[in-house]
Motif scaffolding. Structure first.
Motif, PDB file in Angstrom:
ATOM      1  N   GLN A 120       0.832  -1.203   0.000  1.00  0.00           N
ATOM      2  CA  GLN A 120       0.000   0.000   0.000  1.00  0.00           C
ATOM      3  C   GLN A 120       0.869   1.257   0.000  1.00  0.00           C
ATOM      4  N   ILE A 121       1.908   1.278   0.821  1.00  0.00           N
ATOM      5  CA  ILE A 121       2.789   2.445   0.874  1.00  0.00           C
ATOM      6  C   ILE A 121       3.529   2.599  -0.445  1.00  0.00           C
ATOM      7  N   THR A 122       3.976   1.491  -1.015  1.00  0.00           N
ATOM      8  CA  THR A 122       4.655   1.546  -2.311  1.00  0.00           C
ATOM      9  C   THR A 122       3.724   2.111  -3.371  1.00  0.00           C
ATOM     10  N   SER A 123       2.475   1.674  -3.400  1.00  0.00           N
ATOM     11  CA  SER A 123       1.505   2.176  -4.388  1.00  0.00           C
ATOM     12  C   SER A 123       1.234   3.664  -4.181  1.00  0.00           C
ATOM     13  N   LEU A 124       1.086   4.067  -2.922  1.00  0.00           N
ATOM     14  CA  LEU A 124       0.854   5.485  -2.639  1.00  0.00           C
ATOM     15  C   LEU A 124       2.053   6.327  -3.059  1.00  0.00           C
ATOM     16  N   ARG A 125       3.261   5.854  -2.747  1.00  0.00           N
ATOM     17  CA  ARG A 125       4.470   6.598  -3.123  1.00  0.00           C
ATOM     18  C   ARG A 125       4.568   6.720  -4.648  1.00  0.00           C
ATOM     19  N   GLU A 126       4.276   5.645  -5.362  1.00  0.00           N
ATOM     20  CA  GLU A 126       4.316   5.703  -6.828  1.00  0.00           C
ATOM     21  C   GLU A 126       3.274   6.669  -7.370  1.00  0.00           C
ATOM     22  N   TRP A 127       2.088   6.689  -6.749  1.00  0.00           N
ATOM     23  CA  TRP A 127       1.050   7.629  -7.178  1.00  0.00           C
ATOM     24  C   TRP A 127       1.492   9.064  -6.895  1.00  0.00           C
ATOM     25  N   MET A 128       2.122   9.285  -5.747  1.00  0.00           N
ATOM     26  CA  MET A 128       2.632  10.621  -5.432  1.00  0.00           C
ATOM     27  C   MET A 128       3.670  11.060  -6.455  1.00  0.00           C
ATOM     28  N   LEU A 129       4.532  10.155  -6.877  1.00  0.00           N
ATOM     29  CA  LEU A 129       5.543  10.496  -7.882  1.00  0.00           C
ATOM     30  C   LEU A 129       4.890  10.823  -9.222  1.00  0.00           C
ATOM     31  N   ARG A 130       3.807  10.135  -9.560  1.00  0.00           N
ATOM     32  CA  ARG A 130       3.064  10.458 -10.796  1.00  0.00           C
ATOM     33  C   ARG A 130       2.423  11.841 -10.687  1.00  0.00           C
ATOM     34  N   ILE A 131       1.845  12.127  -9.517  1.00  0.00           N
ATOM     35  CA  ILE A 131       1.261  13.461  -9.300  1.00  0.00           C
ATOM     36  C   ILE A 131       2.358  14.507  -9.426  1.00  0.00           C
ATOM     37  N   TRP A 132       3.509  14.248  -8.796  1.00  0.00           N
ATOM     38  CA  TRP A 132       4.603  15.211  -8.857  1.00  0.00           C
ATOM     39  C   TRP A 132       5.065  15.429 -10.294  1.00  0.00           C
ATOM     40  N   GLN A 133       5.158  14.381 -11.059  1.00  0.00           N
ATOM     41  CA  GLN A 133       5.587  14.510 -12.458  1.00  0.00           C
ATOM     42  C   GLN A 133       4.663  15.457 -13.213  1.00  0.00           C
TER      43      GLN A 133
END
Length: 198
Positions: free
Chosen positions: A89-102
């Motif tokens: 779950q944390i990995t998925s959230l972190r990846e989503w945050m990186l997509r938002i940041w991009q």
């Protein structure tokens, strides 16, 4: 069993059910703050994981010099010393945050704020950017921006600042953002945020 004994039994069973119902009712109305430790634990894991991901991607390119950071591996060593849970779950959230940041990283206002923090006292720079970022409200994109600026301040500072910046960021998260995150339904509500439709 006599009628009197049966009535006594039903009254005692009724009391037990009433006590259970009362307890459940209280549980349902717990104040939001009782969930804050969980929100903060996940928030710290996301913040540290986000910083580590950006550091691995960009390295020290944002820092003035590698010497200021104490060498390229210093931040990685400090992050490795932290207990960063890495559940799916944390990995998925972190990846989503990186997509938002991009998606957000191309905004001119953000690039202007990046330039404004260069060379400033790290905590003051982060405080100023944080106040500006959340001046008109909170949303997931702004939280991701806050995490990014925490990374930038760390990347531009000496290693001595790492713990102080993380502590300050976690204090800000607790004081200003955690209740909002809980009101949204927790960190997983971020998956509903779509920066691509702005």
């Amino acid at each position: 069993m006599s009628l009197f004994a049966l009535c006594g039994y039903l009254v005692s069973v009724g009391r037990v059910y009433w006590q259970l119902f009362s307890r459940l009712k209280k549980e349902a109305h717990k104040p939001i703050s009782e969930n804050l430790p969980y929100i903060l634990r996940i928030g710290k894991a996301l913040l540290l994981g986000f910083i580590k991901s950006l550091w691995q991607k960009f390295g020290g390119q944002h820092a003035a010099t590698g010497e200021q950071l104490g060498g390229e591996n210093t931040l990685t060593e400090q992050l490795d010393g932290e207990d960063i849970p890495d559940s799916p779950q944390i990995t998925s959230l972190r990846e989503w945050m990186l997509r938002i940041w991009q998606e957000l990283s191309n905004e001119p206002e953000i690039n202007s704020m990046v330039q404004s923090v260069a060379g400033e006292d790290p905590l003051r720079a982060l405080a100023e950017v944080s106040e500006h970022t959340f001046a008109t409200g909170i949303n997931w994109g702004r939280i991701v921006t806050f995490f990014y600026f925490t990374y930038r301040v760390i990347a531009q500072s000496s290693p001595d600042w790492f713990s102080r910046v993380i502590d300050w960021a976690m204090g800000f998260l607790q004081e200003r953002l955690a209740v909002w995150i809980e009101q949204q339904g927790g960190w997983t509500a971020m998956f509903r945020y779509n920066p691509f439709s702005r």
